[in-house]
Write a protein that holds these residues in place. Sequence first.
Motif, short mmCIF file in Angstrom:
data_model
loop_
_atom_site.label_atom_id
_atom_site.label_comp_id
_atom_site.label_asym_id
_atom_site.label_seq_id
_atom_site.Cartn_x
_atom_site.Cartn_y
_atom_site.Cartn_z
N LEU A 188 -6.85 0.18 5.58
CA LEU A 188 -6.71 0.54 7.54
C LEU A 188 -6.66 -0.58 8.43
O LEU A 188 -7.37 -1.82 8.29
N ILE A 189 -5.77 -0.57 9.07
CA ILE A 189 -5.57 -1.62 9.59
C ILE A 189 -5.98 -1.16 11.80
O ILE A 189 -6.46 -0.04 12.05
N ARG A 190 -6.49 -2.17 12.33
CA ARG A 190 -7.55 -1.68 13.71
C ARG A 190 -6.61 -2.59 14.77
O ARG A 190 -7.68 -4.36 13.83
N THR A 191 -6.06 -2.50 15.51
CA THR A 191 -5.81 -3.26 15.94
C THR A 191 -6.40 -4.14 17.66
O THR A 191 -7.62 -3.22 17.36
N SER A 192 -6.26 -4.69 18.19
CA SER A 192 -6.62 -5.52 19.26
C SER A 192 -8.40 -5.95 18.98
O SER A 192 -9.25 -6.53 19.79
N GLY A 193 -8.31 -6.61 17.96
CA GLY A 193 -9.81 -7.61 17.59
C GLY A 193 -11.13 -7.02 17.17
O GLY A 193 -11.87 -7.57 16.53
N GLU A 194 -10.68 -5.19 17.90
CA GLU A 194 -12.43 -4.61 17.68
C GLU A 194 -12.21 -4.49 16.28
O GLU A 194 -11.27 -4.67 14.63
N PRO A 234 0.53 -1.11 -0.20
CA PRO A 234 0.29 -0.50 -0.15
C PRO A 234 0.69 1.31 -0.21
O PRO A 234 1.44 1.02 0.65
N GLN A 235 -0.01 2.54 -0.56
CA GLN A 235 0.57 4.07 -0.78
C GLN A 235 0.71 4.08 0.74
O GLN A 235 1.20 4.82 1.24
N HIS A 236 -0.53 4.46 0.99
CA HIS A 236 -1.03 4.80 2.20
C HIS A 236 -1.93 3.67 3.26
O HIS A 236 -2.85 3.37 3.33
N VAL A 237 -1.48 3.71 4.82
CA VAL A 237 -1.94 2.64 5.50
C VAL A 237 -2.21 3.65 6.98
O VAL A 237 -1.61 4.43 7.12
N ALA A 238 -3.86 3.58 7.54
CA ALA A 238 -4.53 4.02 8.58
C ALA A 238 -4.30 3.08 9.52
O ALA A 238 -4.99 2.08 9.11
N ILE A 239 -4.27 3.64 10.70
CA ILE A 239 -4.04 2.32 11.51
C ILE A 239 -4.83 3.06 12.95
O ILE A 239 -4.57 3.97 13.58
N ILE A 240 -6.18 2.14 13.41
CA ILE A 240 -6.86 2.20 14.54
C ILE A 240 -5.73 1.92 15.87
O ILE A 240 -6.30 0.85 15.59
N MET A 241 -5.30 2.79 16.77
CA MET A 241 -4.21 2.09 17.56
C MET A 241 -5.53 1.66 18.84
O MET A 241 -5.58 3.17 19.56
N ASP A 242 -5.49 0.43 18.98
CA ASP A 242 -7.15 -0.05 19.98
C ASP A 242 -6.25 -1.08 20.59
O ASP A 242 -5.40 -1.39 20.58
N GLY A 243 -6.31 -0.54 21.88
CA GLY A 243 -6.68 -1.95 23.08
C GLY A 243 -5.34 -1.56 24.04
O GLY A 243 -4.79 -2.88 24.96
N ASN A 244 -5.01 -0.30 24.73
CA ASN A 244 -4.03 0.15 25.42
C ASN A 244 -4.68 -0.21 26.39
O ASN A 244 -3.57 -0.76 27.77
N GLY A 245 -5.95 0.13 27.20
CA GLY A 245 -6.57 0.50 28.42
C GLY A 245 -6.50 -1.56 28.66
O GLY A 245 -6.26 -2.06 29.34
N ARG A 246 -7.69 -2.39 27.72
CA ARG A 246 -6.82 -3.27 28.07
C ARG A 246 -6.16 -4.55 28.54
O ARG A 246 -5.48 -5.51 29.21
N TRP A 247 -4.63 -3.98 27.98
CA TRP A 247 -3.51 -4.54 27.50
C TRP A 247 -2.73 -3.42 29.52
O TRP A 247 -2.44 -4.96 29.61
N LEU A 279 -9.51 -3.09 4.33
CA LEU A 279 -9.68 -3.08 5.91
C LEU A 279 -9.00 -4.69 6.53
O LEU A 279 -9.85 -5.54 5.59
N VAL A 280 -8.35 -4.35 7.41
CA VAL A 280 -7.81 -5.65 8.33
C VAL A 280 -8.02 -5.43 9.91
O VAL A 280 -7.28 -4.34 10.17
N PHE A 281 -8.72 -6.76 9.93
CA PHE A 281 -8.52 -6.30 11.65
C PHE A 281 -7.69 -7.47 12.16
O PHE A 281 -7.55 -8.51 11.94
N VAL A 282 -7.10 -7.13 13.03
CA VAL A 282 -6.04 -7.83 14.04
C VAL A 282 -6.28 -7.92 15.45
O VAL A 282 -7.04 -7.25 16.27
N ASP A 283 -6.14 -9.04 15.75
CA ASP A 283 -6.05 -9.58 18.19
C ASP A 283 -5.11 -8.46 18.26
O ASP A 283 -5.42 -8.73 19.37
N THR A 284 -4.33 -8.21 17.71
CA THR A 284 -2.59 -8.31 18.58
C THR A 284 -3.26 -6.75 18.93
O THR A 284 -3.94 -6.09 19.15
N LEU A 285 -3.13 -6.35 21.11
CA LEU A 285 -3.16 -4.79 21.56
C LEU A 285 -2.35 -3.54 20.98
O LEU A 285 -1.40 -4.50 20.29
N TRP A 286 -2.92 -2.55 21.18
CA TRP A 286 -1.77 -2.05 20.08
C TRP A 286 0.36 -1.97 20.57
O TRP A 286 0.34 -2.13 19.72
N PRO A 287 -0.64 -1.64 22.29
CA PRO A 287 0.64 -2.21 22.81
C PRO A 287 2.02 -3.30 22.39
O PRO A 287 3.57 -3.03 22.00
#
Length: 246
Positions: free
Chosen positions: A190-196, A16-29, A212-220
């Motif tokens: 577009l990537i979102r972390t934490s499984g959401e 990709p030329q442009h990757v956007a990330i929703i950095m999710d999961g800090n609180g759960r970590w 859209l790519v959703f990953v289970d890994t928590l952002w930290p």
Amino acid sequence: MSTASLPANAGVTPGPQHVAIIMDGNGRWAKARGLPRVAGHRRGADAVRRVIRGAAELGIPVLTLFAFSTENWARPVAEVSDLMGLLRHYLRSELDELARNGARLRVIGDRTRLAPDIVRDIVDAEAKTRSNTRIDVNICINYGARDEILSATRSLARKAAAGEIKADEIDEAMFERELQTAGVPDPDLLIRTSGEQRISNFLLWQCAYAELVFVDTLWPDFDKSHLEQAVTEFRRRERRYGGVGS
């Protein structure tokens, strides 16, 4: 959608030329480790550093990170204060790291609700990284896509009422120039972390055709290897933009 209006890379997935990330999961970590939420946010800031470096090494030209939404003001006052403190620290301490990665920083979002010293730090960081050309890093702070779209609409309505433009002249290109991301190419991934699996009011207009790519890994815990996996998944896909595949 007609062929004439398709993006230039329709059917081709080299980026990709442009990757956007929703950095999710800090609180759960943090909760999983019996730590206060701010500890998760601090580790999340470390992940930002790793991912900017990793994106630069992978040759990704544009990276956009969702750091603080307009809805995040509803969080507990202490947590918001901690987040603003981390933002101050990041803006003042990461300039050398951004320079090492050849990163040009741009902060996207409504600055009117931010403290004056944070706004000054943003302006200073943007100015000091402006000549960097390896990767553009956009950090969305006090950003909400619905607010952005409404603001753009109001701006065009005012211009039409003043006779500066005609309503029939308004097209996608004109609308995009009113957005806070004016001049930034739309995300392809577009990537979102934490499984959401939500986009949470993030770049609604710009991500119309993003993969859209959703990953289970928590952002930290997110790092270059997770970014590479998401890019690999992106490259497996055929982007048709509403057309018919081969």
